[in-house]
Design a protein around this motif. Structure first.
Motif, PDB file in Angstrom:
ATOM      1  N   LYS A 156      -3.398  21.526  51.221  1.00 48.81           N
ATOM      2  CA  LYS A 156      -3.759  22.810  50.639  1.00 48.81           C
ATOM      3  C   LYS A 156      -3.300  23.960  51.538  1.00 48.81           C
ATOM      4  CE  LYS A 156      -7.653  24.349  47.892  1.00 48.81           C
ATOM      5  NZ  LYS A 156      -8.996  23.951  47.448  1.00 48.81           N
ATOM      6  N   THR A 157      -3.513  23.781  52.839  1.00 50.56           N
ATOM      7  CA  THR A 157      -3.096  24.796  53.811  1.00 50.56           C
ATOM      8  C   THR A 157      -1.573  24.960  53.801  1.00 50.56           C
ATOM      9  OG1 THR A 157      -4.939  24.083  55.181  1.00 50.56           O
ATOM     10  CG2 THR A 157      -3.315  25.535  56.216  1.00 50.56           C
ATOM     11  N   ILE A 158      -0.861  23.828  53.766  1.00 45.80           N
ATOM     12  CA  ILE A 158       0.602  23.869  53.746  1.00 45.80           C
ATOM     13  C   ILE A 158       1.088  24.612  52.498  1.00 45.80           C
ATOM     14  CG2 ILE A 158       2.700  22.466  53.532  1.00 45.80           C
ATOM     15  CD1 ILE A 158       1.184  20.337  55.285  1.00 45.80           C
ATOM     16  N   ALA A 159       0.442  24.320  51.366  1.00 45.44           N
ATOM     17  CA  ALA A 159       0.822  24.976  50.109  1.00 45.44           C
ATOM     18  C   ALA A 159       0.632  26.488  50.214  1.00 45.44           C
ATOM     19  CB  ALA A 159      -0.008  24.422  48.960  1.00 45.44           C
ATOM     20  N   LYS A 160      -0.510  26.880  50.773  1.00 46.64           N
ATOM     21  CA  LYS A 160      -0.797  28.317  50.909  1.00 46.64           C
ATOM     22  C   LYS A 160       0.200  28.992  51.839  1.00 46.64           C
ATOM     23  CE  LYS A 160      -5.645  28.798  49.671  1.00 46.64           C
ATOM     24  NZ  LYS A 160      -7.032  28.859  50.150  1.00 46.64           N
ATOM     25  N   LEU A 161       0.471  28.317  52.959  1.00 42.90           N
ATOM     26  CA  LEU A 161       1.436  28.876  53.918  1.00 42.90           C
ATOM     27  C   LEU A 161       2.823  28.996  53.296  1.00 42.90           C
ATOM     28  CD1 LEU A 161       0.507  27.151  57.308  1.00 42.90           C
ATOM     29  CD2 LEU A 161       0.300  29.584  56.736  1.00 42.90           C
ATOM     30  N   GLY A 162       3.198  27.966  52.546  1.00 39.48           N
ATOM     31  CA  GLY A 162       4.506  27.965  51.892  1.00 39.48           C
ATOM     32  C   GLY A 162       4.652  29.123  50.928  1.00 39.48           C
ATOM     33  N   HIS A 163       3.609  29.326  50.110  1.00 45.87           N
ATOM     34  CA  HIS A 163       3.658  30.429  49.145  1.00 45.87           C
ATOM     35  C   HIS A 163       3.696  31.779  49.861  1.00 45.87           C
ATOM     36  CE1 HIS A 163       1.735  27.524  46.027  1.00 45.87           C
ATOM     37  NE2 HIS A 163       3.056  27.448  46.026  1.00 45.87           N
ATOM     38  N   ALA A 164       2.904  31.902  50.917  1.00 48.00           N
ATOM     39  CA  ALA A 164       2.886  33.156  51.686  1.00 48.00           C
ATOM     40  C   ALA A 164       4.263  33.423  52.288  1.00 48.00           C
ATOM     41  CB  ALA A 164       1.826  33.084  52.788  1.00 48.00           C
ATOM     42  N   ALA A 165       4.903  32.341  52.791  1.00 48.39           N
ATOM     43  CA  ALA A 165       6.231  32.497  53.389  1.00 48.39           C
ATOM     44  C   ALA A 165       7.249  32.942  52.338  1.00 48.39           C
ATOM     45  CB  ALA A 165       6.666  31.194  54.050  1.00 48.39           C
ATOM     46  N   TYR A 179       6.673  34.734  49.646  1.00 51.91           N
ATOM     47  CA  TYR A 179       6.461  36.167  49.398  1.00 51.91           C
ATOM     48  C   TYR A 179       6.991  37.001  50.566  1.00 51.91           C
ATOM     49  CZ  TYR A 179       3.618  35.647  45.199  1.00 51.91           C
ATOM     50  OH  TYR A 179       3.203  35.393  43.932  1.00 51.91           O
ATOM     51  N   LEU A 180       6.651  36.572  51.791  1.00 52.49           N
ATOM     52  CA  LEU A 180       7.063  37.309  52.986  1.00 52.49           C
ATOM     53  C   LEU A 180       8.582  37.459  53.025  1.00 52.49           C
ATOM     54  CD1 LEU A 180       6.294  38.539  55.809  1.00 52.49           C
ATOM     55  CD2 LEU A 180       6.741  36.272  56.746  1.00 52.49           C
ATOM     56  N   PHE A 181       9.286  36.334  52.833  1.00 56.42           N
ATOM     57  CA  PHE A 181      10.746  36.402  52.940  1.00 56.42           C
ATOM     58  C   PHE A 181      11.372  37.174  51.783  1.00 56.42           C
ATOM     59  CE2 PHE A 181      10.259  33.526  56.405  1.00 56.42           C
ATOM     60  CZ  PHE A 181      11.352  33.818  57.208  1.00 56.42           C
ATOM     61  N   MET A 182      10.735  37.097  50.599  1.00 57.50           N
ATOM     62  CA  MET A 182      11.247  37.922  49.491  1.00 57.50           C
ATOM     63  C   MET A 182      11.198  39.400  49.877  1.00 57.50           C
ATOM     64  SD  MET A 182       9.778  36.140  46.039  1.00 57.50           S
ATOM     65  CE  MET A 182      10.365  37.328  44.847  1.00 57.50           C
ATOM     66  N   PHE A 183      10.070  39.809  50.455  1.00 62.35           N
ATOM     67  CA  PHE A 183       9.951  41.220  50.834  1.00 62.35           C
ATOM     68  C   PHE A 183      10.913  41.575  51.972  1.00 62.35           C
ATOM     69  CE2 PHE A 183       5.944  41.209  48.426  1.00 62.35           C
ATOM     70  CZ  PHE A 183       6.148  42.377  47.698  1.00 62.35           C
ATOM     71  N   VAL A 184      11.044  40.666  52.933  1.00 61.71           N
ATOM     72  CA  VAL A 184      11.970  40.926  54.044  1.00 61.71           C
ATOM     73  C   VAL A 184      13.392  41.116  53.502  1.00 61.71           C
ATOM     74  CG1 VAL A 184      13.086  39.902  56.076  1.00 61.71           C
ATOM     75  CG2 VAL A 184      10.597  39.791  55.837  1.00 61.71           C
ATOM     76  N   ILE A 185      13.794  40.234  52.586  1.00 59.66           N
ATOM     77  CA  ILE A 185      15.153  40.310  52.028  1.00 59.66           C
ATOM     78  C   ILE A 185      15.343  41.611  51.244  1.00 59.66           C
ATOM     79  CG2 ILE A 185      16.766  39.285  50.374  1.00 59.66           C
ATOM     80  CD1 ILE A 185      15.387  36.558  51.070  1.00 59.66           C
ATOM     81  N   MET A 186      14.373  41.914  50.382  1.00 60.18           N
ATOM     82  CA  MET A 186      14.546  43.080  49.520  1.00 60.18           C
ATOM     83  C   MET A 186      14.488  44.384  50.305  1.00 60.18           C
ATOM     84  SD  MET A 186      12.667  41.759  46.036  1.00 60.18           S
ATOM     85  CE  MET A 186      11.117  41.307  46.781  1.00 60.18           C
ATOM     86  N   ILE A 187      13.582  44.444  51.278  1.00 67.05           N
ATOM     87  CA  ILE A 187      13.474  45.677  52.070  1.00 67.05           C
ATOM     88  C   ILE A 187      14.702  45.848  52.963  1.00 67.05           C
ATOM     89  CG2 ILE A 187      12.148  46.844  53.888  1.00 67.05           C
ATOM     90  CD1 ILE A 187       9.612  45.545  52.565  1.00 67.05           C
ATOM     91  N   SER A 188      15.153  44.733  53.590  1.00 67.92           N
ATOM     92  CA  SER A 188      16.339  44.853  54.456  1.00 67.92           C
ATOM     93  C   SER A 188      17.566  45.231  53.621  1.00 67.92           C
ATOM     94  CB  SER A 188      16.575  43.564  55.238  1.00 67.92           C
ATOM     95  OG  SER A 188      16.792  42.480  54.366  1.00 67.92           O
ATOM     96  N   GLY A 189      17.638  44.693  52.409  1.00 64.96           N
ATOM     97  CA  GLY A 189      18.759  45.049  51.532  1.00 64.96           C
ATOM     98  C   GLY A 189      18.755  46.537  51.222  1.00 64.96           C
ATOM     99  N   TYR A 190      17.579  47.035  50.909  1.00 58.66           N
ATOM    100  CA  TYR A 190      17.433  48.472  50.645  1.00 58.66           C
ATOM    101  C   TYR A 190      17.878  49.291  51.864  1.00 58.66           C
ATOM    102  CZ  TYR A 190      14.939  52.931  50.376  1.00 58.66           C
ATOM    103  OH  TYR A 190      14.627  54.265  50.408  1.00 58.66           O
ATOM    104  N   LEU A 191      17.505  48.795  53.058  1.00 63.84           N
ATOM    105  CA  LEU A 191      17.817  49.545  54.284  1.00 63.84           C
ATOM    106  C   LEU A 191      19.314  49.554  54.629  1.00 63.84           C
ATOM    107  CD1 LEU A 191      14.770  48.521  56.509  1.00 63.84           C
ATOM    108  CD2 LEU A 191      15.186  50.750  55.439  1.00 63.84           C
ATOM    109  N   ILE A 192      20.056  48.534  54.148  1.00 61.59           N
ATOM    110  CA  ILE A 192      21.506  48.539  54.379  1.00 61.59           C
ATOM    111  C   ILE A 192      22.128  49.710  53.620  1.00 61.59           C
ATOM    112  CG2 ILE A 192      23.705  47.308  54.090  1.00 61.59           C
ATOM    113  CD1 ILE A 192      22.094  44.686  53.892  1.00 61.59           C
TER     114      ILE A 192
END
Lengths: 178, 188
Positions: free
Chosen positions: A85-94, A96-109
Motif C-alpha cells: 500500500k505504501t509503495i502504491a502511494k509513493l508511486g502515485h505521488a512520484a 504526480y511530482l514528476f508530471m509537475f516537474v516536467i511541465m513546469i520545467s518545460g514552461y520555464l524553457i
C-alpha cells in the motif's frame, strides 16, 4: 456515475486518467522526436508549438485532477499488505511530482526570455520572467531527465496494474477500465 | 664601422622606444565598452544578429609602430545571445557550439600589418568549437586619447567572416557568419 465511490472510480476520474496517459505518452514521443528535427523540416516549428500547447493543457488538466481528487472519495487501494500500500502511494505521488516537474520545467524553457507560450491561437500564457541565469539550459536538462524518469515510473505503474490483474486477480485494473 | 655602430644604435634605440611606447591595454568589459557581434543569414532572406556577452582580453598598441601590436581575446561561447532563449539554447547545443565540450573560444593575433590611414590587418588564430584556424580581421583604429576620468583609452573596430563548416559545426548549413568586434581598451 461522475463521482468516485469508496470502491470505484467515477467517469471523471477515469476519463482524466486515460486522457492524461495518452497525452503524457504522446508528449514524450513527440518531444523525443522533435528535438532532432532538422531546421528545414516542415515540423520544425509545428511540433514544438503543439508540444507546448498540449503540455500546458495537461498541466491544467492535472491541476483539475488534484482538485477533483479532494472533491470526491478515493477508492481504497487494494493491497496484500501495508508495504504494498505504501509503495502504491509513493508511486502515485512520484508520478504526480514528476508530471509537475516536467511541465513546469518545460514552461520555464520557453518563457526564459520573457516570451509567453501561445495556446492554440486562443491566448498566450505569459512568461513569469527569468528566475535563474541560463534558465533555458537548466530547465532543459531537468525537463529531459524528468521525462526519462517518468517513463520508468510509468513502466512500473503498468507492471503493477498487470500484477494486480493477472497475479493477484483483483479489481485494481478493472475499476479503471470498466 | 662607426657608421654600422650608429645604425645599430639607432635601430636599437628605435626598437627600445617602440617597445617602451607600446602601451598595454585591457579591454573595457567591466564598463561594457566592447562588443562581439555576429551576423548570419536566415534562409537567405534576412540577417540574424546576436552577440557574445562574456569575454575579456588585452592588447598592446603603439601609434608609432602599429605593426608591433598584439591582441588576445577570450570568449565564453555559452554567453551567446540572439535575443531568444530557445534559440540560444539550441546554439549552445551540440548542433552548433557544443559549449559543454568546448567552453572556451579565443583569438590570438599572430601578425598585425599597418595598412595606413588607421587601418590594420590583424591575422590571428581563432579557436571556436575546438578548432583553431587562422583568420584575417580588417580593423580600423577609431580613436585614442584621454578619457574624462583620468584614464587613457584606445578603440578599434574590426570585421571578419568565418564559415562554420571550417569549425566542424554539426549544423554547417549556417554557412558564413560575419563577426564584428568593437574593442575599447583602457591603458594599464
Amino acid at each position: 456515475m461522475l463521482k468516485n465511490s469508496n470502491n470505484n472510480f467515477g467517469l471523471v476520474s477515469k476519463t482524466v486518467h486515460w486522457l492524461s496517459a495518452v497525452m503524457l505518452l504522446s508528449l514524450f514521443a513527440v518531444g523525443f522526436w522533435m528535438v532532432d528535427l532538422s531546421y528545414y523540416s516542415e515540423w520544425y516549428r509545428v511540433a514544438p508549438y503543439y508540444h507546448k500547447a498540449f503540455g500546458l493543457t495537461l498541466l491544467a488538466l492535472t491541476i483539475f485532477r488534484l482538485v477533483w481528487k479532494l472533491a470526491t472519495p478515493q477508492p481504497e487501494i487494494i493491497a496484500n499488505n501495508k508495504a504494498e500500500k505504501t509503495i502504491a502511494k509513493l508511486g502515485h505521488a512520484a508520478l504526480y511530482l514528476f508530471m509537475f516537474v516536467i511541465m513546469i520545467s518545460g514552461y520555464l524553457i520557453s518563457t526564459a526570455d520573457g516570451r509567453g507560450i501561445e495556446l492554440f491561437n486562443i491566448f498566450t500564457v505569459p512568461s513569469l520572467g527569468e528566475f535563474i541565469e541560463n534558465q533555458e539550459d537548466v530547465a532543459g536538462v531537468i525537463h529531459e531527465y524528468a521525462a526519462y524518469t517518468i517513463m520508468f515510473l510509468i513502466v512500473g505503474h503498468i507492471a503493477a496494474a498487470l500484477k494486480h490483474h493477472f497475479i493477484d486477480k483483483d479489481d485494481t485494473l478493472k475499476r479503471m477500465t470498466h | 664601422m662607426k657608421k654600422l655602430a650608429t645604425t645599430l644604435f639607432a635601430t636599437l634605440a628605435l626598437a627600445a622606444s617602440a617597445f617602451a611606447n607600446a602601451a598595454e591595454y585591457a579591454i573595457d568589459v567591466k564598463g561594457a565598452h566592447a562588443f562581439i557581434n555576429f551576423k548570419a543569414s536566415h534562409l537567405g532572406y534576412s540577417w540574424l544578429t546576436g552577440r557574445f556577452n562574456k569575454f575579456d582580453g588585452s592588447f598592446t598598441y603603439d601609434e608609432k609602430n602599429p605593426s608591433a601590436s598584439k591582441i588576445t581575446v577570450n570568449i565564453d561561447p555559452a554567453s551567446i545571445d540572439s535575443n531568444h532563449a530557445e534559440r540560444d539554447k539550441h546554439l549552445r547545443s551540440d548542433d552548433f557550439l557544443s559549449v559543454d565540450k568546448f567552453p572556451k573560444s579565443k583569438f590570438v593575433s599572430t601578425k598585425i600589418t599597418d595598412k595606413g590611414d588607421n587601418k590594420l590587418e590583424v591575422v590571428g588564430d581563432f579557436t571556436l568549437h575546438g578548432v583553431t584556424r587562422s583568420i584575417v580581421i580588417d580593423a580600423v583604429k577609431v580613436g585614442e586619447g584621454k578619457d574624462p576620468w583620468g584614464g587613457y583609452r584606445a578603440g578599434f573596430a574590426g570585421t571578419t567572416t568565418i564559415n562554420v563548416a571550417d569549425y566542424d559545426f554539426k549544423n554547417d548549413w549556417v554557412g558564413n557568419v560575419e563577426l564584428e568586434l568593437h574593442i575599447e581598451g583602457i591603458r594599464k
